[in-house]
Design an enzyme around this catalytic site. Structure first.
Site, PDB file in Angstrom:
ATOM      1  N   CYS A 174      13.374  10.506   8.174  1.00 21.20           N
ATOM      2  CA  CYS A 174      13.103  10.079   9.558  1.00 21.20           C
ATOM      3  C   CYS A 174      14.330  10.237  10.433  1.00 21.20           C
ATOM      4  CB  CYS A 174      12.608   8.645   9.564  1.00 21.20           C
ATOM      5  SG  CYS A 174      13.716   7.523   8.699  1.00 21.20           S
ATOM      6  N   LYS A 211       0.874  -1.181   0.000  1.00 23.58           N
ATOM      7  CA  LYS A 211       0.000   0.000   0.000  1.00 23.58           C
ATOM      8  C   LYS A 211       0.906   1.225   0.000  1.00 23.58           C
ATOM      9  CE  LYS A 211      -1.956   2.987   1.978  1.00 23.58           C
ATOM     10  NZ  LYS A 211      -1.737   4.395   1.611  1.00 23.58           N
ATOM     11  N   GLU A 266       8.755  16.334  16.078  1.00 26.62           N
ATOM     12  CA  GLU A 266       9.216  16.029  14.726  1.00 26.62           C
ATOM     13  C   GLU A 266       8.638  17.069  13.771  1.00 26.62           C
ATOM     14  OE1 GLU A 266       7.644  12.658  12.351  1.00 26.62           O
ATOM     15  OE2 GLU A 266       9.732  12.181  11.951  1.00 26.62           O
ATOM     16  N   GLU A 305       8.264   1.291  11.776  1.00 24.70           N
ATOM     17  CA  GLU A 305       9.356   2.272  11.630  1.00 24.70           C
ATOM     18  C   GLU A 305       8.716   3.647  11.630  1.00 24.70           C
ATOM     19  OE1 GLU A 305      12.407   1.626  11.720  1.00 24.70           O
ATOM     20  OE2 GLU A 305      12.718  -0.409  11.016  1.00 24.70           O
TER      21      GLU A 305
HETATM   22  P1  NAD Z   1       1.642   8.629   7.551  1.00 27.15           P
HETATM   23  O1  NAD Z   1       1.664   7.845   8.813  1.00 27.15           O
HETATM   24  O2  NAD Z   1       0.650   9.715   7.416  1.00 27.15           O
HETATM   25  O3  NAD Z   1       1.383   7.648   6.310  1.00 27.15           O
HETATM   26  C1  NAD Z   1       2.211   6.536   6.044  1.00 27.15           C
HETATM   27  C2  NAD Z   1       1.407   5.503   5.265  1.00 27.15           C
HETATM   28  O4  NAD Z   1       0.351   4.998   6.099  1.00 27.15           O
HETATM   29  C3  NAD Z   1       0.712   6.048   4.022  1.00 27.15           C
HETATM   30  O5  NAD Z   1       0.754   5.053   3.027  1.00 27.15           O
HETATM   31  C4  NAD Z   1      -0.725   6.273   4.495  1.00 27.15           C
HETATM   32  O6  NAD Z   1      -1.678   6.266   3.458  1.00 27.15           O
HETATM   33  C5  NAD Z   1      -0.912   5.094   5.436  1.00 27.15           C
HETATM   34  N1  NAD Z   1      -1.931   5.242   6.479  1.00 27.15           N
HETATM   35  C6  NAD Z   1      -2.448   6.381   7.000  1.00 27.15           C
HETATM   36  N2  NAD Z   1      -3.338   6.083   7.972  1.00 27.15           N
HETATM   37  C7  NAD Z   1      -3.361   4.725   8.086  1.00 27.15           C
HETATM   38  C8  NAD Z   1      -4.040   3.812   8.944  1.00 27.15           C
HETATM   39  N3  NAD Z   1      -4.872   4.223   9.882  1.00 27.15           N
HETATM   40  N4  NAD Z   1      -3.797   2.498   8.798  1.00 27.15           N
HETATM   41  C9  NAD Z   1      -2.928   2.047   7.864  1.00 27.15           C
HETATM   42  N5  NAD Z   1      -2.262   2.865   7.022  1.00 27.15           N
HETATM   43  C10 NAD Z   1      -2.462   4.188   7.132  1.00 27.15           C
HETATM   44  O7  NAD Z   1       3.129   9.147   7.339  1.00 27.15           O
HETATM   45  P2  NAD Z   1       3.684  10.106   6.174  1.00 27.15           P
HETATM   46  O8  NAD Z   1       3.300  11.497   6.483  1.00 27.15           O
HETATM   47  O9  NAD Z   1       3.324   9.544   4.840  1.00 27.15           O
HETATM   48  O10 NAD Z   1       5.263   9.899   6.358  1.00 27.15           O
HETATM   49  C11 NAD Z   1       6.034  10.692   7.178  1.00 27.15           C
HETATM   50  C12 NAD Z   1       6.329   9.977   8.488  1.00 27.15           C
HETATM   51  O11 NAD Z   1       7.010   8.743   8.251  1.00 27.15           O
HETATM   52  C13 NAD Z   1       7.243  10.771   9.399  1.00 27.15           C
HETATM   53  O12 NAD Z   1       6.752  10.739  10.709  1.00 27.15           O
HETATM   54  C14 NAD Z   1       8.566  10.008   9.309  1.00 27.15           C
HETATM   55  O13 NAD Z   1       9.417  10.169  10.416  1.00 27.15           O
HETATM   56  C15 NAD Z   1       8.113   8.609   9.145  1.00 27.15           C
HETATM   57  N6  NAD Z   1       9.171   7.782   8.560  1.00 27.15           N
HETATM   58  C16 NAD Z   1       9.825   6.863   9.348  1.00 27.15           C
HETATM   59  C17 NAD Z   1      10.865   6.106   8.822  1.00 27.15           C
HETATM   60  C18 NAD Z   1      11.590   5.079   9.662  1.00 27.15           C
HETATM   61  O14 NAD Z   1      12.239   4.217   9.079  1.00 27.15           O
HETATM   62  N7  NAD Z   1      11.528   5.130  10.981  1.00 27.15           N
HETATM   63  C19 NAD Z   1      11.244   6.287   7.502  1.00 27.15           C
HETATM   64  C20 NAD Z   1      10.575   7.243   6.741  1.00 27.15           C
HETATM   65  C21 NAD Z   1       9.533   7.975   7.273  1.00 27.15           C
END
Ligand code: NAD
Length: 480
Positions: free
Chosen positions: A288, A180, A387, A254
């Site tokens: 991240c 997804k 963050e 993550e």
């Molecule tokens: P997000 O949590 O909004 O979305 C991530 C994914 O989850 C998207 O595909 C989204 O459509 C999906 N999603 C949203 N709500 C959901 C739910 N209730 N159930 C299942 N899936 C759902 O994050 P974002 O804004 O796309 O990404 C940025 C974030 O990701 C930042 O907080 C960043 O730190 C984190 N990140 C972490 C790592 C790591 O390895 N630790 C790496 C990259 C990014």
């Protein structure tokens, strides 16, 4: 390269989605359409999980293949992606604004390397180990079996790489995957699906369901899913953890970060600052592990703040597809609004903005923001702790190394961090003390051969390295 997808990749072919809705991706630099893909319905997700389950468990299913045979297919997928690497990198830059000087080595070249790494690892991994029984007589076979159907949910910031952190070890282990992607970066996920087809993966081993959070939520809770692997925000990660907790479903999470860069009193700023800024502002801070909290010894605070300010002000802001660009636009209007609200809240607390923080002149469109540096940050404020996920750096003073470590740990997160010093041994001592999942001494070069992940609100479990393969295997003991 095709960027307009009206069909979804299900069960090994491009099929009509259940819904007529489309997700349109717009360039963060030009605001113009880059392409579109179907917005899957929940019925499409059900079809994808059914297909992925069949591909896993059928008589000649992927999980039953010899590891060597699976590894050969992963190598083929690596070849196909390698041939398309340049185009994929440019597509991702057009989707999320990442400078192409970053997307080419990371998003283009990284995924094939990861596939080859896990192909090699699974060739060398013994599926069974025989141990003499500790109690009684006889022996026990410890088997490593594929975990099952994997729901892989990924964000937009490094879409190809973060997808491959999951896909490569999961496929190597014998799992099948429903992917997804984030709505902002659905197009490169569809291009990956094309590559999966071209490489000849059996039908249903990888299915891709473009969609938003509802689609993700339906997928992770689906009864046909055995394991969830999620990368994204801590808020979403907690919601997924609650669902998986209720289902007793294993999940690798993550999540977010707000990591510290500790400059020691012996650091040579001329060599340290360029590396430090690179680690802090990589992908405009939308990373991240971005080390955006800079901690400086009180005696050198003014000097460090000045050097960080100068180096940040010198960065080349521009079009993502221009090779000279170091800072591209933020991914969306919403993301820029969010980052600007942190800047406003910082100013309201009395923090001192020493450079940037404004929308740059000369860009009539796009979600550009000049990278910002703050001094005199109020400890405990949102600017100091939360963050931000954008190009905003804070510089704070510390009295001694113990206070530097305490400040680095004064965060809900624990994903990364760095130390900058003329004495690598001193750096190593600091690295051992900070409570975090990863740490760099005089740099932060993420090693795909070593476990990556966070502590505290940065997540659960590890990706990459042999440990990243273990996450997709479950153990069975057979007593004899
Ligand atoms: P997000 O949590 O909004 O979305 C991530 C994914 O989850 C998207 O595909 C989204 O459509 C999906 N999603 C949203 N709500 C959901 C739910 N209730 N159930 C299942 N899936 C759902 O994050 P974002 O804004 O796309 O990404 C940025 C974030 O990701 C930042 O907080 C960043 O730190 C984190 N990140 C972490 C790592 C790591 O390895 N630790 C790496 C990259 C990014």
């Amino acid at each position: 390269m095709e960027t307009r997808f009206r069909s979804v990749f299900l069960d090994g072919s491009w099929q009509r989605p259940d819904s007529n809705e489309l997700i349109t991706v717009r360039s963060p630099a030009t605001e113009e359409e880059v392409g579109f893909a179907p917005r899957c319905s929940l019925t499409d997700v059900d079809r994808a999980v059914d297909s992925t389950s069949r591909a896993f468990g059928a008589r000649d299913g992927w999980s039953r293949w010899e590891p060597e045979r699976r590894a050969d297919v992963l190598d083929r997928l690596a070849d196909v992606l390698g041939r398309r690497a340049g185009r994929i990198a440019r597509l991702i830059s057009s989707e999320n604004g990442m400078p192409v000087s970053l997307s080419a080595p990371v998003e283009g070249a990284g995924p094939p390397r990861l596939l080859r790494y896990y192909a090699e690892l699974i060739r060398k991994t013994e599926p069974e180990e025989c141990r003499p029984a500790l109690t009684g007589s006889g022996s026990t076979i410890v088997r490593r079996e594929p975990a099952g159907v994997v729901a892989a949910v990924v964000p937009w910031n490094y879409p190809a790489t973060l997808t491959m952190f999951k896909l490569a070890p999961a496929l190597a282990a014998g799992c099948t995957v429903v992917l997804k992607p984030a709505p902002e970066t659905v197009l490169d996920a569809c291009v990956l699906a094309e590559a999966v087809a071209e490489a000849g993966l059996p039908d249903g081993v990888v299915n891709v369901v473009p969609g938003d959070g509802h689609v993700g939520a339906h997928l992770v809770a689906h009864p046909g899913v055995d394991k969830v692997s999620f990368t994204g925000s801590t808020t979403t990660g907690r919601a997924i953890a609650r669902v998986c907790g209720g289902l007793l479903r294993p999940a690798t999470l993550e999540l977010g970060g707000r990591s510290a860069a500790i400059v020691l009193d012996d650091a040579d700023l001329a060599t340290a600052i360029p590396g430090l800024i690179g680690t802090a502002l990589v992908n405009s801070g939308q990373t991240c592990f971005a080390n955006t909290r800079i901690l400086a010894p009180r005696g050198r605070y003014a000097e460090v703040l000045e050097a960080v300010t100068a180096a940040t002000g010198d960065l080349v802001l521009g079009e993502p597809l221009d090779r000279a660009t170091q800072i591209g636009p933020l991914v969306s209007r919403r993301q820029r609004d969010r980052v600007e609200s942190f800047i406003e809240s910082g100013l309201a607390t009395g923090a001192r903005l020493t450079t940037g923080g404004r929308r740059p002149a000369g860009f009539g469109r796009g979600w550009y923001l000049e990278p910002a540096v703050f001094g005199d940050v109020v400890p405990g404020s949102a600017l100091a702790r939360e963050e931000i996920f954008g190009p905003v750096l804070t510089v704070q003073p510390y009295a001694d190394v113990s206070e530097a470590v305490a400040l680095a740990d004064d965060s809900d997160y624990g994903l990364a961090g760095t130390v900058w010093t003329a004495d690598p041994q001193r750096g190593l001592d600091v690295a051992r003390r900070v409570h975090t999942g990863t740490f760099g001494v005089n740099g932060y070069s993420l090693d795909h051969g070593a476990p990556f992940g966070g502590v505290k609100s940065s997540g659960l479990g590890r990706e990459l390295g042999p440990e990243g393969l273990d996450a997709y295997l479950r153990l069975k003991s057979i007593y004899r």
